[in-house]
Motif scaffolding. Structure first.
Motif, PDB file in Angstrom:
ATOM      1  N   GLY A 170      43.562  57.435  -0.400  1.00  0.00           N
ATOM      2  CA  GLY A 170      44.144  58.754  -0.492  1.00  0.00           C
ATOM      3  C   GLY A 170      43.607  59.861   0.465  1.00  0.00           C
ATOM      4  N   ASP A 171      43.307  59.240   1.707  1.00  0.00           N
ATOM      5  CA  ASP A 171      43.063  60.417   2.815  1.00  0.00           C
ATOM      6  C   ASP A 171      43.971  61.278   3.143  1.00  0.00           C
ATOM      7  OD1 ASP A 171      40.614  58.911   3.155  1.00  0.00           O
ATOM      8  OD2 ASP A 171      41.680  57.378   4.677  1.00  0.00           O
ATOM      9  N   GLY A 172      43.938  62.577   2.845  1.00  0.00           N
ATOM     10  CA  GLY A 172      44.668  63.703   3.092  1.00  0.00           C
ATOM     11  C   GLY A 172      44.745  64.054   4.562  1.00  0.00           C
ATOM     12  N   GLY A 175      46.157  54.801   2.454  1.00  0.00           N
ATOM     13  CA  GLY A 175      46.900  54.897   1.266  1.00  0.00           C
ATOM     14  C   GLY A 175      45.975  54.736   0.060  1.00  0.00           C
ATOM     15  N   HIS A 176      45.132  53.800   0.051  1.00  0.00           N
ATOM     16  CA  HIS A 176      44.121  53.564  -1.137  1.00  0.00           C
ATOM     17  C   HIS A 176      42.971  54.527  -1.491  1.00  0.00           C
ATOM     18  CE1 HIS A 176      41.236  51.148  -3.653  1.00  0.00           C
ATOM     19  NE2 HIS A 176      42.325  50.697  -4.301  1.00  0.00           N
ATOM     20  N   ARG A 232      38.274  52.533  -7.114  1.00  0.00           N
ATOM     21  CA  ARG A 232      39.528  52.338  -7.732  1.00  0.00           C
ATOM     22  C   ARG A 232      40.102  50.933  -8.212  1.00  0.00           C
ATOM     23  NH1 ARG A 232      43.370  56.726  -4.428  1.00  0.00           N
ATOM     24  NH2 ARG A 232      43.009  58.363  -5.887  1.00  0.00           N
ATOM     25  N   ASP A 273      53.286  60.060   1.549  1.00  0.00           N
ATOM     26  CA  ASP A 273      53.021  60.598   0.471  1.00  0.00           C
ATOM     27  C   ASP A 273      51.527  61.002   0.138  1.00  0.00           C
ATOM     28  OD1 ASP A 273      55.485  59.865  -0.759  1.00  0.00           O
ATOM     29  OD2 ASP A 273      54.902  58.047  -1.673  1.00  0.00           O
ATOM     30  N   THR A 274      50.666  60.371   1.375  1.00  0.00           N
ATOM     31  CA  THR A 274      49.224  60.720   1.183  1.00  0.00           C
ATOM     32  C   THR A 274      48.653  61.549   2.339  1.00  0.00           C
ATOM     33  OG1 THR A 274      49.209  58.025   0.972  1.00  0.00           O
ATOM     34  CG2 THR A 274      47.004  59.442   0.959  1.00  0.00           C
ATOM     35  N   ASP A 332      37.704  65.239  -2.227  1.00  0.00           N
ATOM     36  CA  ASP A 332      38.944  64.829  -1.546  1.00  0.00           C
ATOM     37  C   ASP A 332      38.389  63.632  -0.266  1.00  0.00           C
ATOM     38  OD1 ASP A 332      40.618  66.411  -2.726  1.00  0.00           O
ATOM     39  OD2 ASP A 332      41.059  67.872  -0.945  1.00  0.00           O
TER      40      ASP A 332
END
Ligand code: AMP
Length: 533
Positions: free
Chosen positions: A111-113, A108-109, A400, A134-135, A65
């Motif tokens: 994807g940091d929770g 966002g890119h 990515r 969303d993230t 993660d």
């Protein structure tokens, strides 16, 4: 036949465990937002990093993660480096000085929770959180502070989580190629791109930094890390220092010369590391106030070219300046300017010329200068080429994004020459070169001479369009306080130092030059402001 040696994965957690066991009293001293210094040790930090591992698991962070950080240099940020990478997650250090839109893009890119943030950066997160539902599921504030977050996004207090967590367990063992950290580099065009470091690349790079001809600290050294922890892992210092037992001094947000000087003198700094702008500002302050650097022995500088005159000025104060070169994609160390045999007899001027070069390769990476045909140009100190490098801590692509590095040699975008001793001198960024009448002019060469003028505090050279020559150099200078250098005087100063055709025709005197988040001059912004008259 295989060797009969133990095989242990090169894990970041092992650095801090080594420090706790063998250099437990090594210090990390941080300046907090209120100016007060907080003091802790590697032994305490290792214990807290293990506690943090428990906190991360309770927050739902799993191996692989991404976890964001928005913080300045501090002991808490140090804990995050180790806690996050230690559990096999990825520490995404975010530059808080970027535009909020870019910060939102990065979170966002990546994807940091979860994002851990210094209190002072909460307003940024509050502003962008609605785009990140969303993230992002939680923000952890590294101190006291509050902000409004959308439903479903929680705000936690770091110390409350740490207090509630039990003593941590042993660090997990996993493959050394597991990703450890993610740092986005801001190109001048397009969106930031993510460089994804691994445990192995980070440990190897820290070992290279610890070598005597690189930073090579002793356990008794005290290192001021001015380079921010959101920029290329603070050039690897938070890994190298505990590896060697050297103490770390963290300046927080107080990067003005007076605060840095008081931290260095008060905490007996022996080594300091940062970009040239910092050392330029500090030198001006020392000259204006008559104050002294009482314990500092060595400065390591990179990120931009350190002008020869500035190296000379610090040498006169008895401080050695060591130039190093690299980039986010190289973790960052590639070259360091340490002397080689055969240079002992150089006279003072020739020696200074060599000290102003970006240096020679450390073991583990290799560099070449490539001509337009893609072949390596000779090491003659004259033939210029695009610099490419490869090695154990060089990026093979971006997070990515489609693979980019097919040849195995990473294209740096820097242009330079390599001399017969293997010393690299950067002549420019490819996009900053000035092409006049078919000849390349180095903006760095123009700037280095300008800052040697006694009336100039800072200088930048950019290309401006020219009907006859295609482009001509424009010199932009910030004068020293109380000085007003004229165009004629400056042009005269160049005579004999540069070929006549590469001397700038015009000089613009300005109050200030724009700098990016890491202290570099924003050439693109200067071109936007001034290149069209
Ligand atoms: P960054 O990825 O933001 O660290 O930027 C890397 C770039 O900074 C390099 O590609 C160079 O253009 C520049 N740079 C780094 N170190 C030096 C140095 N010692 N001298 C001149 N430019 C440097």
């Amino acid at each position: 036949m295989q060797g009969l040696m133990q095989r242990r994965d090169l894990l970041i957690s092992s650095i801090l465990e080594h420090a706790a066991r063998h250099h437990g009293a090594g210090e990390v001293v941080s300046r907090r937002e209120d100016g007060i210094l907080s003091r802790t040790t590697y032994a305490v930090l290792a214990r807290r990093a293990r506690k943090l591992a428990t906190v991360l698991r309770e927050l739902g962070v799993a191996p692989g993660d991404r976890v964001g950080t928005l913080g300045m240099n501090s002991d808490r940020h140090f804990e995050l480096y180790y806690g996050i990478s230690g559990v096999g997650a990825v520490c995404n250090t975010i530059n808080p000085r970027l535009a909020p839109d870019d910060i939102a893009y990065i979170i966002g890119h990546a994807g940091d929770g979860i994002v851990f943030a210094d209190p002072v950066f909460l307003p940024i997160l509050q502003a962008i959180a609605p785009q990140l539902t969303d993230t992002l599921r939680g923000v952890v504030v590294l101190g006291e502070g509050a902000c409004d977050l959308p439903p479903g996004m929680a705000l936690h207090r770091y110390e409350a989580l740490m207090d509630a967590a039990g003593e941590g367990e042993e660090w997990p063992v996993f493959d050394e190629n597991t990703a450890s950290a993610l740092c986005y580099t801001s190109g001048t065009t397009g969106r930031p791109k993510g460089v994804l470091y691994s445990n192995r690349s980070t440990v190897l790079c820290a070992m290279a930094l610890a070598a005597a001809d690189a930073v090579g600290p002793r356990a008794t050294d005290r290192i001021l890390a001015v380079v921010p922890m959101f920029h290329v892992n603070a050039w690897g210092l938070p890994y190298m220092a505990p590896m060697t037992g050297a103490s770390l001094l963290m300046p927080g947000r107080q990067l003005d010369p007076a605060s840095l000087l008081s931290l260095m003198n008060g905490e007996r700094a022996t080594i300091a590391v940062g970009v040239p702008t910092i050392w330029l500002g500090l030198l001006g302050y020392l000259r204006d106030t008559g104050r002294r650097l009482e314990t500092l022995q060595r400065i390591f500088v990179g990120g931009a070219a350190m002008p020869r005159a500035l190296i000379a000025a610090y040498n006169e104060l008895g401080i050695a300046v060591c130039h190093a070169w690299g980039m986010t994609e190289s973790s960052p160390i590639v070259t360091v300017n340490a002397p080689k045999p055969g240079t002992e007899d150089l006279d003072h001027d020739a020696l200074l010329d060599q000290r102003a070069a970006q240096g020679r390769c450390v073991f583990g990476v290799d560099v070449r200068a490539e001509g337009e045909d893609g072949n390596e140009v000779p090491w003659d100190g004259v033939s210029q080429g695009q610099l490419t490098f490869r090695g154990h801590w060089i990026a093979s692509g971006y997070f990515r994004m489609p693979d980019q590095d097919a040849s195995g040699w990473f294209p740096t975008g820097d242009v330079g020459v390599i001399d017969p001793h293997g010393f690299v001198t950067l002549t420019d960024r490819s996009k900053d070169l000035i092409k006049s009448g078919g000849e390349w002019i180095s903006s760095i060469a123009i700037e280095n001479i300008a800052v040697a003028h006694p009336h100039v505090a800072e200088a930048a050279a950019i290309a401006v369009p020219h009907e006859k020559w295609g482009e001509r150099p424009l010199l932009i200078v910030v004068p020293r306080p109380g000085c007003a250098p004229s165009c004629e005087a400056l042009r005269e100063f160049y005579r004999g130092k540069l070929p006549a055709w590469s001397i700038p025709d015009s000089v613009l005197v300005v109050d200030s030059i724009p700098h990016g988040a890491t202290g570099k001059i924003l050439k693109a912004e200067l071109r936007r402001l001034y290149a069209n008259g």
